[in-house]
Design an enzyme around this catalytic site. Structure first.
Site, mmCIF file in Angstrom:
data_model
loop_
_atom_site.group_PDB
_atom_site.id
_atom_site.type_symbol
_atom_site.label_atom_id
_atom_site.label_comp_id
_atom_site.label_asym_id
_atom_site.label_seq_id
_atom_site.Cartn_x
_atom_site.Cartn_y
_atom_site.Cartn_z
ATOM 1 N N THR A 46 39.214 -2.089 1.187
ATOM 2 C CA THR A 46 38.763 -2.599 -0.111
ATOM 3 C C THR A 46 38.726 -1.540 -1.216
ATOM 4 O OG1 THR A 46 36.490 -2.237 0.664
ATOM 5 C CG2 THR A 46 37.410 -4.449 0.927
ATOM 6 N N GLU A 47 39.203 -0.346 -0.938
ATOM 7 C CA GLU A 47 39.096 0.733 -1.919
ATOM 8 C C GLU A 47 39.754 0.408 -3.254
ATOM 9 O OE1 GLU A 47 39.033 2.771 2.155
ATOM 10 O OE2 GLU A 47 39.958 1.024 1.228
ATOM 11 N N VAL A 48 40.892 -0.311 -3.209
ATOM 12 C CA VAL A 48 41.625 -0.577 -4.448
ATOM 13 C C VAL A 48 40.822 -1.444 -5.411
ATOM 14 C CG1 VAL A 48 43.939 -0.218 -3.516
ATOM 15 C CG2 VAL A 48 42.844 -2.452 -3.253
#
Length: 258
Positions: free
Chosen positions: A134-136
């Protein structure tokens, strides 16, 4: 150690427990340092034949501790790179364990939690869990865990989830080669016990030699790959997107691109 717990059994099984249940086992700087130290200590213990990575509480690992991540905005570039390297060295130490590493995955796993899964030799997940890189969504990238994620999943499968922040379930994680198999949550401990028993039925020296050979044949994650990933994340930290994304998360509002 305050963020993890290490247990040893007389039969040669060691357990590493992520022990920040109130924070969904988010990876703080302290936890990453303790994971590295624990892995190095267990690697040097010839009496340990199998290692299990597990977690307390409702979640396996929520990813990087966002409070720690937010602190990095106030750091200079060199300090930020040093902090960023913590998860890479922790994963490297776990990946370098000469003993088989079994992952007991329950609840949810996001971001750095997928990095932890990726360094396991066998990863067993309870049905119903949710996973995602989910970093983006925060304006960042799954960089420091990237070499291990790609080594585990392969580039083709990683492309399905690496850049879109999509949440997926346990069954898809098996298809993506992230998990080896899934079982009903109530059967997870029994499944882990079966995996442990299989290794304990084998010659410990042969198991270690087999893992070393397999790693050599498959190709280990290189220092150059880790350094490239750290540099890539450092560049993202300098971006307006990262600052806006993390600020939006803490302010509980949509990011400007959402």
């Amino acid at each position: 150690m305050t963020t993890i717990r290490v247990e040893r059994e007389a039969r040669g099984v060691a357990w590493i427990w992520l022990a920040r249940p109130e924070k969904h086992n988010a990876l703080s700087a302290e936890m990453m340092t303790e994971l590295e130290a624990a892995a190095e200590e267990l690697a040097a213990d010839d009496d340990v034949r199998v290692v299990v990575l597990a977690a307390e509480g409702k979640s396996f690992c929520a990813g990087g501790d966002l409070a720690w991540m937010r602190e990095q905005f106030g750091m200079d570039a060199g300090t930020r790179r040093s902090e960023s390297r913590r998860i890479a060295t922790a994963l490297g130490a776990l990946a370098a364990l000469p003993q088989p590493l079994i992952g007991r995955i329950h609840g949810n796993a996001f971001g750095g939690g997928l990095g932890l899964i990726s360094v396991c030799d066998m990863a067993l997940g309870g049905q119903g869990i949710k996973l995602g890189l989910t970093e983006v969504k925060l304006g960042l990238i799954p960089a420091n865990i990237g070499p291990y994620v790609v080594a585990r999943m392969g580039a083709v499968r990683a492309r399905e989830v690496f850049m879109n922040g999509r949440i997926f379930g346990a069954e898809e994680a098996v298809r993506l080669d992230l998990l080896n198999r899934t079982v009903a949550p109530e059967d997870l401990d029994a499944a882990v016990a079966d995996e442990i028993a299989a290794y304990l039925a084998c010659a410990p020296g042969a198991v270690r030699a087999g893992k070393a050979l397999l790693n050599d044949l498959a190709g280990r994650v290189s220092t150059a790959q880790v350094d490239e990933a750290i540099d890539a994340l450092a560049r993202r930290w300098e971006s307006d997107e990262a600052r806006e994304g993390i600020s939006a998360f803490f302010d509980k509002r949509p990011a400007p691109w959402a």
